[in-house]
Design a protein around this motif. Sequence first.
Motif, PDB file in Angstrom:
ATOM      1  N   PHE A  34     -21.579  32.117  10.016  1.00  0.00           N
ATOM      2  CA  PHE A  34     -22.522  32.204  11.137  1.00  0.00           C
ATOM      3  C   PHE A  34     -23.912  32.698  10.727  1.00  0.00           C
ATOM      4  O   PHE A  34     -24.814  32.664  11.544  1.00  0.00           O
ATOM      5  CB  PHE A  34     -21.954  33.115  12.222  1.00  0.00           C
ATOM      6  N   ASN A  38     -25.279  28.889   8.807  1.00  0.00           N
ATOM      7  CA  ASN A  38     -25.926  28.297   9.990  1.00  0.00           C
ATOM      8  C   ASN A  38     -24.990  27.360  10.750  1.00  0.00           C
ATOM      9  O   ASN A  38     -25.335  26.225  11.074  1.00  0.00           O
ATOM     10  CB  ASN A  38     -27.186  27.532   9.587  1.00  0.00           C
ATOM     11  N   ILE A  40     -23.820  27.221  13.811  1.00  0.00           N
ATOM     12  CA  ILE A  40     -24.253  26.748  15.127  1.00  0.00           C
ATOM     13  C   ILE A  40     -25.412  25.763  14.991  1.00  0.00           C
ATOM     14  O   ILE A  40     -25.445  24.703  15.636  1.00  0.00           O
ATOM     15  CB  ILE A  40     -24.681  27.939  16.008  1.00  0.00           C
ATOM     16  N   LYS A  41     -26.373  26.081  14.111  1.00  0.00           N
ATOM     17  CA  LYS A  41     -27.594  25.277  13.997  1.00  0.00           C
ATOM     18  C   LYS A  41     -27.329  23.890  13.428  1.00  0.00           C
ATOM     19  O   LYS A  41     -27.850  22.885  13.924  1.00  0.00           O
ATOM     20  CB  LYS A  41     -28.609  26.017  13.118  1.00  0.00           C
ATOM     21  N   GLY A  43     -24.372  22.348  13.183  1.00  0.00           N
ATOM     22  CA  GLY A  43     -23.294  21.618  13.842  1.00  0.00           C
ATOM     23  C   GLY A  43     -22.292  21.028  12.862  1.00  0.00           C
ATOM     24  O   GLY A  43     -21.926  19.856  12.961  1.00  0.00           O
ATOM     25  N   LEU A 122     -15.476  22.577  20.445  1.00  0.00           N
ATOM     26  CA  LEU A 122     -16.918  22.361  20.586  1.00  0.00           C
ATOM     27  C   LEU A 122     -17.368  20.958  20.187  1.00  0.00           C
ATOM     28  O   LEU A 122     -18.414  20.485  20.644  1.00  0.00           O
ATOM     29  CB  LEU A 122     -17.680  23.388  19.730  1.00  0.00           C
TER      30      LEU A 122
END
Length: 241
Positions: A34, A38, A40-41, A43, A122
């Motif tokens: 995280f 990265n 989340i950024k 994907g 997600l």
Amino acid sequence: MFTIFKRELKSYFTQPTAYAVIVIFLFMSLFFTFSLGNFIKIGDANLEWSFFFWHPWIYMLLAPALGMRLWSDEQRSGTIELLGTFPTTIWSAILGKYLAAAVVWLIALLLTYPMVMAVNTLGDPDNLTIFSGYIGSYLLCCTFLAITCLVSAFTRDQVSCLIVSCSICVILVVIGFDHVVRIFAQTFSEATTDAIVSTAVLDHYQPLLQGALRFQDIIYFFSIILACLLCTSAILNSKRS
């Protein structure tokens, strides 16, 4: 062998060692995923670059930390001489102790399963690629563990075992980087450079992260593991004699 395996596995979980290694592994995995990864950024649904990419850096420290007591502790306490009185062979003892440590790492990896559940919730990941990444991650960890097993057969000092094992694991990782390869190419002949680079773990680890289960990569990891365990057996047998 099964008796030694059960005794070793029990010893890991009656002492804080296994719990500490598992907790630190989970914390570092999530931290890198995280933060530096990265997650989340970018994907990264297949967990290739945000999750599995960092495992070699974690294993090069934690695998020796778990395995440094495999034979160093037996030699320091003098219990290795007692193995000669047991109705078992050195090879069985090596396999029992090694597999117990490998099971601890299998449990640690299984505890990261919430990451797989998260990416399936997600996004739309390729679960076969994720499964291949887990195979690569576990083989890499078992390889570093086998190297530590071999180093621990040389010394009764666990700190020395930890330092030497970590150093070997670091070397096996960094020799796969492009700028290191260029340095080798400027220093050695092409054949020597190719021979050195062929031992790099990243060249065999990264295809597995991309879902490519190649025969030569599986053979590479199993060859190192088997060679380290056989050398461990030879060293311990020579010390007993």
